[in-house]
Design a protein around this motif. Structure first.
Motif, short mmCIF file in Angstrom:
data_model
loop_
_atom_site.label_atom_id
_atom_site.label_comp_id
_atom_site.label_asym_id
_atom_site.label_seq_id
_atom_site.Cartn_x
_atom_site.Cartn_y
_atom_site.Cartn_z
N ASP A 358 23.53 23.93 0.17
CA ASP A 358 22.64 24.44 -0.86
C ASP A 358 21.33 24.98 -0.33
O ASP A 358 20.69 25.81 -0.97
CB ASP A 358 22.34 23.34 -1.90
CG ASP A 358 23.55 23.03 -2.76
OD1 ASP A 358 24.46 23.87 -2.82
OD2 ASP A 358 23.58 21.94 -3.36
N ASP A 359 20.89 24.51 0.85
CA ASP A 359 19.54 24.87 1.29
C ASP A 359 19.54 25.92 2.40
O ASP A 359 18.68 25.91 3.28
CB ASP A 359 18.77 23.63 1.73
CG ASP A 359 19.48 22.85 2.83
OD1 ASP A 359 20.64 23.19 3.15
OD2 ASP A 359 18.89 21.90 3.37
N VAL A 360 20.49 26.85 2.38
CA VAL A 360 20.42 28.00 3.28
C VAL A 360 19.31 28.91 2.76
O VAL A 360 19.37 29.41 1.64
CB VAL A 360 21.77 28.76 3.33
CG1 VAL A 360 21.62 30.09 4.08
CG2 VAL A 360 22.83 27.90 4.00
N THR A 361 18.28 29.12 3.58
CA THR A 361 17.13 29.91 3.12
C THR A 361 17.29 31.40 3.43
O THR A 361 16.76 32.24 2.70
CB THR A 361 15.83 29.42 3.77
OG1 THR A 361 15.90 29.62 5.19
CG2 THR A 361 15.58 27.94 3.46
N HIS A 362 17.98 31.73 4.53
CA HIS A 362 18.09 33.13 4.95
C HIS A 362 19.52 33.49 5.33
O HIS A 362 20.24 32.67 5.93
CB HIS A 362 17.20 33.40 6.18
CG HIS A 362 15.72 33.37 5.89
ND1 HIS A 362 15.06 32.23 5.48
CD2 HIS A 362 14.78 34.35 5.97
CE1 HIS A 362 13.77 32.51 5.31
NE2 HIS A 362 13.58 33.78 5.61
N VAL A 363 19.92 34.67 4.95
CA VAL A 363 21.18 35.26 5.41
C VAL A 363 20.85 36.61 6.05
O VAL A 363 20.08 37.40 5.50
CB VAL A 363 22.16 35.46 4.23
CG1 VAL A 363 23.30 36.40 4.63
CG2 VAL A 363 22.73 34.13 3.77
N PHE A 364 21.43 36.84 7.23
CA PHE A 364 21.28 38.13 7.90
C PHE A 364 22.63 38.82 7.99
O PHE A 364 23.63 38.19 8.38
CB PHE A 364 20.73 37.94 9.33
CG PHE A 364 19.28 37.56 9.40
CD1 PHE A 364 18.30 38.51 9.67
CD2 PHE A 364 18.88 36.24 9.20
CE1 PHE A 364 16.96 38.16 9.74
CE2 PHE A 364 17.54 35.88 9.27
CZ PHE A 364 16.58 36.85 9.54
N ASN A 365 22.68 40.08 7.64
CA ASN A 365 23.82 40.93 7.96
C ASN A 365 23.46 41.67 9.24
O ASN A 365 22.61 42.57 9.23
CB ASN A 365 24.09 41.93 6.84
CG ASN A 365 24.66 41.27 5.61
OD1 ASN A 365 25.63 40.52 5.68
ND2 ASN A 365 24.06 41.54 4.45
N PHE A 366 24.08 41.28 10.36
CA PHE A 366 23.74 41.89 11.64
C PHE A 366 24.13 43.36 11.66
O PHE A 366 23.53 44.17 12.35
CB PHE A 366 24.43 41.12 12.77
CG PHE A 366 23.83 41.38 14.13
CD1 PHE A 366 22.64 40.77 14.50
CD2 PHE A 366 24.46 42.22 15.05
CE1 PHE A 366 22.08 41.00 15.75
CE2 PHE A 366 23.91 42.45 16.29
CZ PHE A 366 22.71 41.84 16.65
N GLN A 367 25.20 43.69 10.92
CA GLN A 367 25.60 45.07 10.69
C GLN A 367 25.86 45.24 9.20
O GLN A 367 26.01 44.26 8.49
CB GLN A 367 26.89 45.43 11.47
CG GLN A 367 26.77 45.27 12.97
CD GLN A 367 27.71 44.22 13.52
OE1 GLN A 367 28.07 43.28 12.82
NE2 GLN A 367 28.07 44.36 14.77
N ALA A 368 25.92 46.48 8.75
CA ALA A 368 26.26 46.73 7.35
C ALA A 368 27.64 46.15 7.06
O ALA A 368 28.57 46.34 7.86
CB ALA A 368 26.24 48.22 7.05
N PRO A 369 27.81 45.44 5.95
CA PRO A 369 29.13 44.91 5.61
C PRO A 369 30.13 46.03 5.35
O PRO A 369 29.76 47.20 5.20
CB PRO A 369 28.85 44.11 4.32
CG PRO A 369 27.38 43.89 4.30
CD PRO A 369 26.78 45.06 4.98
N GLU A 370 31.40 45.66 5.27
CA GLU A 370 32.45 46.65 5.06
C GLU A 370 32.34 47.30 3.68
O GLU A 370 32.58 48.49 3.53
CB GLU A 370 33.84 46.00 5.20
CG GLU A 370 34.20 45.59 6.61
CD GLU A 370 34.36 46.78 7.55
OE1 GLU A 370 34.74 47.87 7.07
OE2 GLU A 370 34.08 46.62 8.75
N ASP A 371 31.99 46.52 2.66
CA ASP A 371 31.95 47.06 1.30
C ASP A 371 31.03 46.18 0.46
O ASP A 371 30.50 45.17 0.93
CB ASP A 371 33.35 47.13 0.68
CG ASP A 371 34.10 45.81 0.79
OD1 ASP A 371 33.46 44.75 0.69
OD2 ASP A 371 35.34 45.83 0.97
N GLU A 372 30.87 46.59 -0.81
CA GLU A 372 29.93 45.87 -1.67
C GLU A 372 30.40 44.45 -1.98
O GLU A 372 29.59 43.54 -2.15
CB GLU A 372 29.69 46.65 -2.97
CG GLU A 372 30.84 46.71 -3.95
CD GLU A 372 31.83 47.84 -3.64
OE1 GLU A 372 32.73 48.04 -4.47
OE2 GLU A 372 31.69 48.48 -2.58
#
Length: 468
Positions: A358-372
Motif C-alpha cells: 500500500d505504501d509505494v510512493t513512486h513509480v517510474f516508467n524507465f521507458q514508455a509503456p507498450e500501450d495505455e
C-alpha cells in the motif's frame, strides 16, 4: 438501489453487453458509505472483523462497501474497479464467511458426508504474485478462524502442494495451469466448491488463460456463487460471464470526482529523456524528499537486471523482478521489498499486478509503456488504499509516437513531454530533489540491508518462469 436495471442508467464507459446480463448496476455514486461504518456493520463474521482490526483495517473502502451486501447474500457479481481499490477483501470476506473450518458449526456434517477438508472456495488469479498477495490477505482476515488456505501455482515443486491438499484445505488460491494439473492428477477436488472468484479476468485474457479458466469452471458444481473482477470488460470476458454466471450484479467502483482511467491520487509527471542520461536522472530522482518504496518498470528483462545492478552499484537498496529469475529469486526480491530490506524494485510487467504494497510512493516508467492499458496498470502500483503517489514516465525520442497514442487514449494532456536531463532545474523542482544531489546515494544514507537481507530459498521444482 433498484433491482431493475431498466431504472438504473448505465454509466457511459460500461460495456452494454455487461448491462444485458447484469441484474443491477451499483455505482459508487449510488452508494452512500458513512465514514464511521465498519466491517461489522455489514454483517461480517466477528472473528474476521477482529482479525482485520488487529491489522488496523476497520472501515471498508468503497468497492468493499458496495460488494459485501451483495456478495454476503450469495449473489453473483461482476466487479469493475481500477487496480489498487481494495477489491481483494470485497470478494475474500464473503468466500471466507461461507467456508466452514475444522471444529466450526457444520463441520460434523461435512465429516459425515466424507467431504471435510475438500476445498469450498476457489480463487483463480492470473499470476503467481497476485495469487500470493490474495492468499496473504485472506490468511490475515481468517487469522482467528481455523480455515486452511492453500496457494497453488507453478514454478514450485508439486509435492508440498499435493501434501497440503491431502491434509485438507477450505480455500484454494491459485493460477490456472497448476490448478488444472493437480485437478487432472486427482489431487485437487473441485466438486464441493461453493464459491468461485476470478480475479483480474482481463489479465487472464491477455495471458491466454481463458480456456483454462473455463475448464476449471466446468469442473465446479453448477450451483455456486461466482464473482468476477476485472479492470476492463473486453468481449471474451463478457462472453464468459454470460455462460457461467447467473443474473450477476454489476458493481462499478468509480469515484464520481475521478473521471480519468488512472486514479486522481496519483501525480503523473512525463519527461522526454535521453537514454544515455536516464540512469543518472533516476538516481537523482530517487533521492527526492518523501520518496519511500519505489517500483521502476522496464520494457525488457535485460534492462530490469541492468538497472537494478546499476542502482545497487550507486549505493541504493534495489532488487530485480523479471521472468528470467527462478521462483526462489523472485520471491526473495518480493519479500525484501515488502519487508523493507530493499526500497526499490526494478521490474518488468510480470510485476504490474500482484504487488500489493500500500505504501509505494513512486513509480517510474524507465521507458514508455507498450500501450495505455500497461500504463494504467503500472502507475496503479502507487496511490493505493487512499494514499497519494507519484508516477514518472521517461519517454525516449523514438518512443514519442507511442507516447502520443497513450496520452490521447488516457486524456493526460501531455502529448509533448518537456525535454529533461538529470541536471534540469524543473526536474529538481517537480520532485523535490535537494539542491546539489548527485547520482550516487551518500554513504550515510545507505541504511537498508539490501537483497541479501532475505534468504534465497531453494523451492524445488522447475525454475522456469512465465513471460515477463
Amino acid at each position: 438501489m433498484t433491482q431493475n436495471s431498466e431504472h438504473t442508467p448505465a454509466p457511459a464507459d460500461v460495456d452494454p453487453q455487461v448491462v444485458e446480463i447484469a441484474e443491477e448496476i451499483v455505482t459508487e455514486e449510488a452508494v452512500e458509505t458513512a465514514p464511521e461504518q465498519t466491517f461489522a456493520d455489514f454483517g461480517v463474521h466477528p472473528a474476521i472483523v477482529q482479525a482485520l482490526e488487529a491489522k488496523g483495517i476497520v472501515h471498508p473502502f468503497p468497492i468493499q462497501a458496495m460488494t459485501l451486501p451483495v456478495a454476503l447474500g450469495g449473489h453473483d457479481i461482476i466487479g469493475q474497479a481500477k487496480t489498487g481499490t481494495g477489491k481483494t477483501l470485497g470478494f475474500g470476506i464473503p468466500a471466507l464467511q461461507r467456508a466452514i473450518g475444522p471444529g466450526e458449526p457444520g463441520w460434523d456434517k461435512l465429516e459425515a458426508k466424507g467431504s471435510a477438508g475438500a476445498p469450498q472456495a476457489l480463487i483463480v488469479a492470473p499470476t503467481r504474485e497476485l495469487a500470493v498477495q490474495v492468499a496473504g490477505d485472506l490468511t490475515a482476515a481468517a487469522a482467528q478462524r481455523p480455515l486452511r488456505i492453500a496457494t497453488i501455482y507453478g514454478g514450485r515443486a508439486y509435492e508440498p502442494q499435493i501434501e497440503e491438499l491431502q491434509r485438507g484445505v477450505e480455500v484454494v488460491v491459485g493460477t490456472p495451469g497448476r490448478l488444472i494439473d493437480l485437478m487432472r492428477q486427482r489431487h485437487l477436488r473441485l466438486d464441493l466448491v461453493n464459491t468461485v472468484v476470478l480475479d483480474e479476468a482481463d489479465e487472464m485474457l491477455d495471458l491466454g488463460f481463458l480456456p483454462d479458466v473455463e475448464t476449471l469452471l466446468g469442473a465446479v458444481p453448477a450451483v455456486r456463487q461466482t464473482m468476477l473482477f476485472s479492470a476492463t470488460m473486453p468481449g471474451p470476458v463478457v462472453a464468459m460471464a454470460r455462460r457461467y454466471m447467473t443474473q450477476p450484479t454489476h458493481i462499478r467502483a468509480a469515484d464520481p470526482e475521478d473521471e480519468g482511467l488512472t486514479k486522481k491520487d496519483i501525480r503523473q509527471l512525463v519527461y522526454r529523456a535521453h537514454h544515455m542520461d536516464k540512469d543518472e536522472l533516476v538516481a537523482r530522482a530517487l533521492q527526492a524528499e518523501g520518496r519511500g518504496r519505489t517500483i521502476i518498470f522496464t520494457r525488457t528483462k535485460r534492462t530490469a537486471a541492468r538497472v537494478a545492478d546499476e542502482l545497487t552499484a550507486r549505493g541504493f537498496a534495489a532488487g530485480a523482478l523479471h521472468g528470467d529469475l527462478g521462483q526462489g529469486a523472485r520471491e526473495q526480491a518480493l519479500r525484501a521489498f515488502r519487508n523493507g530490506k530493499v526500497d526499490i524494485l526494478v521490474a518488468t510487467d510480470v510485476a504490474a499486478r500482484g504487488i500489493d504494497v500500500d505504501d509505494v510512493t513512486h513509480v517510474f516508467n524507465f521507458q514508455a509503456p507498450e500501450d495505455e492499458k500497461t500504463y494504467v496498470h503500472r502507475v496503479g502500483r502507487t496511490g493505493r488504499a487512499g494514499n497519494k503517489g507519484v508516477a514518472v514516465t521517461l519517454v525516449d525520442w523514438e518512443d514519442m509516437p507511442r507516447w502520443s497514442l497513450i496520452d490521447k487514449a488516457l486524456g493526460l494532456g501531455q502529448p509533448e513531454p518537456q525535454e529533461t536531463y538529470s541536471s534540469s532545474p524543473h526536474l529538481f523542482a517537480d520532485l523535490g530533489i535537494p539542491k546539489g544531489t548527485k547520482g550516487r546515494l551518500p554513504k550515510e544514507k545507505r541504511v537498508l540491508e539490501g537483497l541479501e537481507g532475505e534468504v534465497l530459498e531453494d523451492l524445488g521444482g522447475p525454475e522456469s518462469a512465465p513471460r515477463g
